[in-house]
Design a protein around this motif. Structure first.
Motif, PDB file in Angstrom:
ATOM      1  N   LEU A 255       8.629 -50.909 -24.125  1.00 46.04           N
ATOM      2  CA  LEU A 255       8.250 -51.630 -25.336  1.00 46.04           C
ATOM      3  C   LEU A 255       9.477 -52.248 -25.992  1.00 46.04           C
ATOM      4  CD1 LEU A 255       6.185 -52.473 -27.438  1.00 46.04           C
ATOM      5  CD2 LEU A 255       6.461 -50.239 -28.537  1.00 46.04           C
TER       6      LEU A 255
ATOM      7  N   PHE B 243       1.424 -49.394 -24.837  1.00 43.35           N
ATOM      8  CA  PHE B 243       2.484 -48.527 -25.372  1.00 43.35           C
ATOM      9  C   PHE B 243       2.052 -47.908 -26.702  1.00 43.35           C
ATOM     10  CE2 PHE B 243       5.398 -50.547 -22.370  1.00 43.35           C
ATOM     11  CZ  PHE B 243       6.228 -49.500 -22.046  1.00 43.35           C
TER      12      PHE B 243
ATOM     13  N   VAL C 151       2.175 -43.949 -27.446  1.00 44.78           N
ATOM     14  CA  VAL C 151       3.003 -43.437 -28.539  1.00 44.78           C
ATOM     15  C   VAL C 151       2.144 -42.706 -29.572  1.00 44.78           C
ATOM     16  CG1 VAL C 151       4.450 -44.119 -30.496  1.00 44.78           C
ATOM     17  CG2 VAL C 151       4.833 -45.145 -28.245  1.00 44.78           C
TER      18      VAL C 151
ATOM     19  N   MET D 175       9.089 -45.287 -26.649  1.00 48.06           N
ATOM     20  CA  MET D 175       9.186 -46.724 -26.901  1.00 48.06           C
ATOM     21  C   MET D 175      10.334 -47.370 -26.124  1.00 48.06           C
ATOM     22  SD  MET D 175       8.734 -46.808 -31.038  1.00 48.06           S
ATOM     23  CE  MET D 175       7.455 -45.872 -31.880  1.00 48.06           C
TER      24      MET D 175
END
Length: 278
Positions: free
Chosen positions: A148, A165, A169, A237
């Motif tokens: 990301l 993503f 997350v 990330m």
């Protein structure tokens, strides 16, 4: 010098590449383009399953440390003016009981090379002299080798990248919050050095402080340790999508295993009431 070109490391990467590609090809009829992502999930589950005996040993160590909490508190009260003597006495107590303040770190240490290998497999265009075909695999159209942060920096981020993503997350953060709530230290209980978060004694993972800490200090420490639960979500990330998948499966497994082992090996065994006189 290219660390990944070092012969022993290159050999490990080539072996891991071959195994992951073989598993991915085996799963392709079932998962299609996402076969490599499913292979990573299965590899993660196999690694965690292999560590179950270590988890059981960790749970037993937590119970021992919880039982030692009153003795540790007494040592800290008795030797608070002599840190060196306190350290010696605590180490002697741990040795007498056959445990260690660092017990429970092994699962994390074992997983470090596994995460490192998965990370390398999805950032290297060439492995052991041949093209890395794993980089052609995707999850919902997002390359497993993309991150990301990297997509944002390169200006190539798309709604699909954000969605995939973002879901991972958020799920990691959700598991972290459930873990924080489920294993919240008991207010007012002594802090046992080295015990994982959530032990009934109020112990906190990696804590180097003890029962002599002030209530304000304990509160601050517990707040910091609570935030540590969410570091994995931040890491997800910045690493390739393949490594983020590994992290999600790992934290989910860890939460489930800890819940099961807490019931099987409670840190404070239930007290059996004394028999009434005949």
């Amino acid at each position: 010098m290219d660390l990944y070109a070092f012969p022993p490391i290159a050999a490990v990467l080539d072996l891991a590449y071959g195994l992951l590609m073989a598993l991915s090809n085996l799963l392709e009829p079932l998962a299609g383009a996402s076969s490599a992502a499913l292979a990573i999930v299965l590899v993660t589950l196999l690694v965690r399953a292999a560590l179950i005996p270590v988890g059981i040993s960790q749970a037993k160590a937590e119970r021992t440390r919880a039982r030692l909490a009153p003795k540790l508190a007494e040592l800290q009260r008795k030797h608070k003016a002599n840190p060196e003597r306190l350290q010696r006495e605590m180490m002697a107590l741990y040795a007498e009981e056959g445990t260690s303040p660092l017990a429970g770190c092994l699962p994390m240490l074992v997983q470090i090379p596994v995460v490192g290998v998965i990370y390398a497999l999805f950032i290297l265009p060439v492995i052991a002299g041949h093209p890395n075909e794993l980089l052609t695999h995707t999850l919902f159209g997002v390359p497993l080798g993309s991150s990301l942060a990297g997509s944002l920096a390169a200006g190539t981020v798309t709604p699909t990248v954000v969605a995939v993503f973002g879901a991972i997350v958020l799920l990691i953060a959700l598991v972290g919050e459930i873990t924080r709530r489920a294993f919240r230290p008991v207010p007012g209980a002594p802090v046992v050095p080295g015990a994982p978060i959530g032990a009934p004694s109020g112990a906190s993972a990696g804590a180097s402080t003890g029962a002599g800490m002030s209530p304000a200090g304990v509160a601050r420490m517990q707040g910091v340790l609570g935030l540590l639960q969410f570091i994995t979500a931040v890491v997800a990330m910045f690493v390739p999508l393949a490594a983020a998948i590994y992290l999600l499966v790992t934290v989910t497994w860890t939460l489930g295993q800890r819940l099961v082992l807490r019931r099987a090996y409670p840190a404070v065994p239930p007290q059996v009431p004394p028999a009434l006189p005949a």
